[in-house]
Motif scaffolding. Structure first.
Motif, PDB file in Angstrom:
ATOM      1  N   THR A 171       0.865  -1.180   0.000  1.00  0.00           N
ATOM      2  CA  THR A 171       0.000   0.000   0.000  1.00  0.00           C
ATOM      3  C   THR A 171       0.896   1.223   0.000  1.00  0.00           C
ATOM      4  O   THR A 171       1.886   1.275   0.712  1.00  0.00           O
ATOM      5  N   VAL A 172       0.548   2.210  -0.796  1.00  0.00           N
ATOM      6  CA  VAL A 172       1.351   3.427  -0.866  1.00  0.00           C
ATOM      7  C   VAL A 172       0.499   4.626  -0.466  1.00  0.00           C
ATOM      8  O   VAL A 172      -0.724   4.593  -0.525  1.00  0.00           O
ATOM      9  N   HIS A 173       1.156   5.667  -0.049  1.00  0.00           N
ATOM     10  CA  HIS A 173       0.478   6.893   0.362  1.00  0.00           C
ATOM     11  C   HIS A 173       1.319   8.059  -0.118  1.00  0.00           C
ATOM     12  O   HIS A 173       2.553   7.979  -0.146  1.00  0.00           O
ATOM     13  N   GLN A 174       0.673   9.151  -0.478  1.00  0.00           N
ATOM     14  CA  GLN A 174       1.415  10.307  -0.962  1.00  0.00           C
ATOM     15  C   GLN A 174       2.323  10.851   0.138  1.00  0.00           C
ATOM     16  O   GLN A 174       2.074  10.647   1.308  1.00  0.00           O
ATOM     17  N   GLY A 175       3.353  11.558  -0.258  1.00  0.00           N
ATOM     18  CA  GLY A 175       4.270  12.182   0.700  1.00  0.00           C
ATOM     19  C   GLY A 175       3.962  13.666   0.795  1.00  0.00           C
ATOM     20  O   GLY A 175       3.843  14.357  -0.215  1.00  0.00           O
ATOM     21  N   TYR A 176       3.833  14.169   2.018  1.00  0.00           N
ATOM     22  CA  TYR A 176       3.551  15.593   2.220  1.00  0.00           C
ATOM     23  C   TYR A 176       4.850  16.378   2.181  1.00  0.00           C
ATOM     24  O   TYR A 176       5.904  15.878   2.548  1.00  0.00           O
ATOM     25  N   ILE A 177       4.771  17.631   1.794  1.00  0.00           N
ATOM     26  CA  ILE A 177       5.994  18.446   1.675  1.00  0.00           C
ATOM     27  C   ILE A 177       6.200  19.358   2.875  1.00  0.00           C
ATOM     28  O   ILE A 177       7.101  20.191   2.850  1.00  0.00           O
TER      29      ILE A 177
END
Length: 182
Positions: A171-177
């Motif tokens: 499962t993948v999740h976006q990375g916050y900046i």
């Protein structure tokens, strides 16, 4: 001027924390939030009973029968980490303390950990109200679609090399900046 969300300290700012299930599949027998509510820095504690009544939806949701059941679990938890209660407090420390003061009694239920196991005819059923498309039995399969074109057998017969493999991805999740707030 704040560079990141974590740099903002507004008057009356509250910090939230979420209590999550330690079980992949369990019935929630009881939730007692009274000790957390009595904490002097706690401003609010919420469980599914505090949400607006769930409206039925035409299509079955992937992780619950209504969208609100994914916000806070109602009768059952469907995965490890499913949100069960939420706390708002005057400090992050108080919010964290309050989570440990919420008593949840679970009845662990059999679980499965792969898609194939969940589709098996003898798999534990997550949603008792779901039935097979033909109406014959309870099921974990919400929908089955097939699409195709061309002559698959002819394609394999004409191929110089047929290579078969099975691939699994995490499962993948976006990375916050920006840094985590709170």
């Amino acid at each position: 001027k704040a560079l990141y969300g974590a740099d903002i300290q507004l008057p009356g700012l509250l910090y939230g924390r979420v209590l999550r299930s330690p079980h992949p599949h369990a019935r929630i027998k009881s939730i007692n939030t009274s000790r957390a509510e009595a904490h002097p820095e706690v401003k609010a504690v919420a469980t599914a009973k505090d949400l607006a009544p769930a409206q039925p939806i035409a299509q079955k949701a992937a992780l619950g029968q209504t969208p609100s059941q994914n916000v806070l679990a109602t009768d059952k938890v469907f995965y490890k980490g499913h949100a069960v209660a939420a706390v708002a407090a005057a400090s992050p420390h108080a919010a964290e303390q309050a989570l440990s003061m919420i008593d949840v009694e679970y009845e662990p239920l059999p679980s499965v950990h792969t898609v194939e196991a969940a589709m098996s005819p003898d798999a534990p059923v997550l949603h008792e109200s779901w039935v097979a498309e033909d109406g014959s039995s309870q099921t974990n399969v919400t929908n089955h679609e097939q699409s195709g074109f061309g002559d698959l057998d002819a394609g394999f017969a004409a191929a110089d090399l047929v290579l078969e493999r099975e691939f699994r991805t995490k499962t993948v999740h976006q990375g916050y900046i920006e840094p985590q707030n709170g």
